[in-house]
Design an enzyme around this catalytic site. Structure first.
Site, PDB file in Angstrom:
ATOM      1  N   HIS A 195       0.846  -1.202   0.000  1.00  0.00           N
ATOM      2  CA  HIS A 195       0.000   0.000   0.000  1.00  0.00           C
ATOM      3  C   HIS A 195       0.874   1.242   0.000  1.00  0.00           C
ATOM      4  CE1 HIS A 195       0.457   0.696   4.395  1.00  0.00           C
ATOM      5  NE2 HIS A 195       0.262  -0.596   4.563  1.00  0.00           N
TER       6      HIS A 195
ATOM      7  N   ASP B 253      -0.097   4.317   0.991  1.00  0.00           N
ATOM      8  CA  ASP B 253      -0.433   5.320   1.999  1.00  0.00           C
ATOM      9  C   ASP B 253       0.245   5.005   3.332  1.00  0.00           C
ATOM     10  OD1 ASP B 253      -2.133   3.014   2.054  1.00  0.00           O
ATOM     11  OD2 ASP B 253      -3.484   4.046   3.422  1.00  0.00           O
TER      12      ASP B 253
ATOM     13  N   ASP C   4       6.170   0.292   6.970  1.00  0.00           N
ATOM     14  CA  ASP C   4       4.728   0.110   6.709  1.00  0.00           C
ATOM     15  C   ASP C   4       4.254   1.152   5.705  1.00  0.00           C
ATOM     16  OD1 ASP C   4       2.131  -0.767   6.863  1.00  0.00           O
ATOM     17  OD2 ASP C   4       1.702   0.222   8.757  1.00  0.00           O
TER      18      ASP C   4
ATOM     19  N   GLU D  93      -5.117   1.862   2.218  1.00  0.00           N
ATOM     20  CA  GLU D  93      -5.165   0.654   3.052  1.00  0.00           C
ATOM     21  C   GLU D  93      -5.381   1.022   4.514  1.00  0.00           C
ATOM     22  OE1 GLU D  93      -3.659  -2.599   5.657  1.00  0.00           O
ATOM     23  OE2 GLU D  93      -2.932  -0.554   5.504  1.00  0.00           O
ATOM     24  N   GLU D  94      -4.749   2.116   4.938  1.00  0.00           N
ATOM     25  CA  GLU D  94      -4.776   2.474   6.365  1.00  0.00           C
ATOM     26  C   GLU D  94      -6.101   3.075   6.804  1.00  0.00           C
ATOM     27  OE1 GLU D  94      -2.602   1.458   8.280  1.00  0.00           O
ATOM     28  OE2 GLU D  94      -0.609   1.482   7.364  1.00  0.00           O
TER      29      GLU D  94
ATOM     30  N   HIS E  54       3.036   2.543  12.653  1.00  0.00           N
ATOM     31  CA  HIS E  54       2.002   3.380  13.278  1.00  0.00           C
ATOM     32  C   HIS E  54       2.508   4.102  14.500  1.00  0.00           C
ATOM     33  CE1 HIS E  54      -1.575   1.053  11.308  1.00  0.00           C
ATOM     34  NE2 HIS E  54      -0.495   1.043  10.554  1.00  0.00           N
TER      35      HIS E  54
END
Ligand SMILES: [Zn+2]
Length: 382
Positions: free
Chosen positions: A79, A81, A111, A143-144, A355
């Site tokens: 992903h 984003d 990530d 995705e997030e 994150h």
């Protein structure tokens, strides 16, 4: 002559191109900056590329880049984003790739912009030999926040290949299973009135008391019926997260809201769960003379399970020396699997660094990832 930059330059440029996705509109950003860079690099390498705009999301798109053709082949998916960030809690600039202590720091380093750059690095090796089966590098949007990028692919019905690897950070361990996630809200609307005479209203808070009982007994029922010992928490969970209602002690409570999260195991159907909950809520609504609405707060993440004996799972186990296992986070895997692909989640870096401030990718993860991806491409595309 290809002008595709080095891995380090690709990492620097991807990290340096903000692409936060967030359900809060003021934090949400376009991912097109990242998509256009990837598109340029991959078409330079000889890939045919398609930018797929997300319907209803301006400034968001998926990229599907394909080298070679045929009915089989391999998708490497990441992903584009990132989650939002708290710059004041970072020790470095989140958008400046910073090399320190054998780590690459930056927002999206593990990530998972790092994986996309590494996938392109691995692909460079194969551009001057004809592939028998396609190699597809897939870069998704949102995705997030909503998984709407992967959702759009599932709806469009492509890309199709035989195998798919989603490079979320798993420390290069193959993952063949994860739970799903539903975040839901229950809104009870009754009728406010003077507390001295209960007949003047319909108390939403009292109805909520029964709703809580129903949810807890529903959870017991689910946990009796479903267990999976491959997970650290072996049962589906249902967490009562927050509750808001009423305004004053001397008023009948007119409305009350609850938010909860439900994490189903693979094999549990989301629609059936929602129906099961609604069936339990309806009698409460009738009994208390209130209306009860159960709605999702965010689009759900589906649970994911691939056969432990599948070709790709076994191959990844062999290449990495790790037995396939489970993770506690959701991914786009169920969407790619729905397209008919033998799918695993496996990528460099650790979810522990995702994150949060000072996200990094350990440099010693990079070489092994390039090697493993090259072996997978060699096996499934040559
Ligand atoms: Zn991720």
């Amino acid at each position: 002559m290809s002008t595709v930059p080095s891995l380090l330059t690709m990492l620097t440029e991807l990290i340096g191109t903000p692409s936060v996705s967030c359900t809060a509109p003021h934090l949400d950003q376009s991912n097109l900056g990242v998509i256009h860079k990837l598109e340029a690099w991959l078409s330079d390498l000889g890939f045919s590329t398609e930018i797929m705009p997300l319907p209803g999301h301006e400034g968001k798109a998926n990229l599907i880049a394909t080298l070679g053709s045929g009915p089989g082949g391999l998708v490497l998916s990441g992903h584009t984003d990132t989650v939002p960030y708290n710059a004041e809690r970072w020790n470095t600039d989140p958008f400046k790739l910073t090399e320190k202590d054998n780590r690459f720091y930056g927002l999206g380093s593990c990530d998972m912009k790092g994986f996309i750059a590494i996938a392109i690095e691995a692909a460079k090796h194969f551009t001057d030999q004809p592939l028998q089966q396609p190699l597809i590098i897939l870069a998704t949007a949102d995705e997030e926040s909503s998984m709407d990028g992967a959702r759009a692919l599932a709806e469009a019905g492509y890309p199709k290949a035989r195998y798919a690897v989603i490079g979320e950070p798993t420390g290069l361990k193959p993952i063949h299973m994860h739970k799903g996630m539903m975040m839901e809200g229950i809104k009870i609307t009754g009728k406010a009135g003077h507390s001295s005479d209960p007949s003047l209203g319909n108390n939403a808070l009292e109805a909520m008391h029964s709703v809580l009982g129903e949810l807890i007994s529903f959870r017991q029922e689910l946990q009796q019926n479903y267990q999976n010992s491959a997970f650290q928490v072996t049962v589906p969970t249902l967490n009562l997260g927050c509750i808001h209602g009423g305004d004053n002690p001397n008023r009948i409570c007119g409305s009350c809201d609850l938010e909860y999260d439900l994490r189903p195991l693979p094999g549990m159907d989301i629609d059936t769960l929602r129906e099961g909950i609604n069936q339990r809520l309806q009698p409460v609504a009738e009994r208390f003379g209130v209306t009860i609405n159960n709605q999702r707060l965010f689009p759900e993440i589906l649970p994911f399970q691939n056969d432990k004996q599948s070709e790709l799972v076994r191959c990844a186990e062999q290449l990495t020396g790790h037995t396939a296992s489970t993770v506690a986070f959701g991914t786009e895997a169920p969407f790619l699997q729905a397209l008919g692909m033998d799918t695993i989640v496996m990528g460099p870096g650790s979810i522990n660094q995702a994150h949060q401030p000072d996200e990094y990718l350990a440099m010693d993860q990079i070489r092994p990832t390039v090697d493993i991806l090259r072996q997978l491409i060699g096996k499934y595309c040559l």
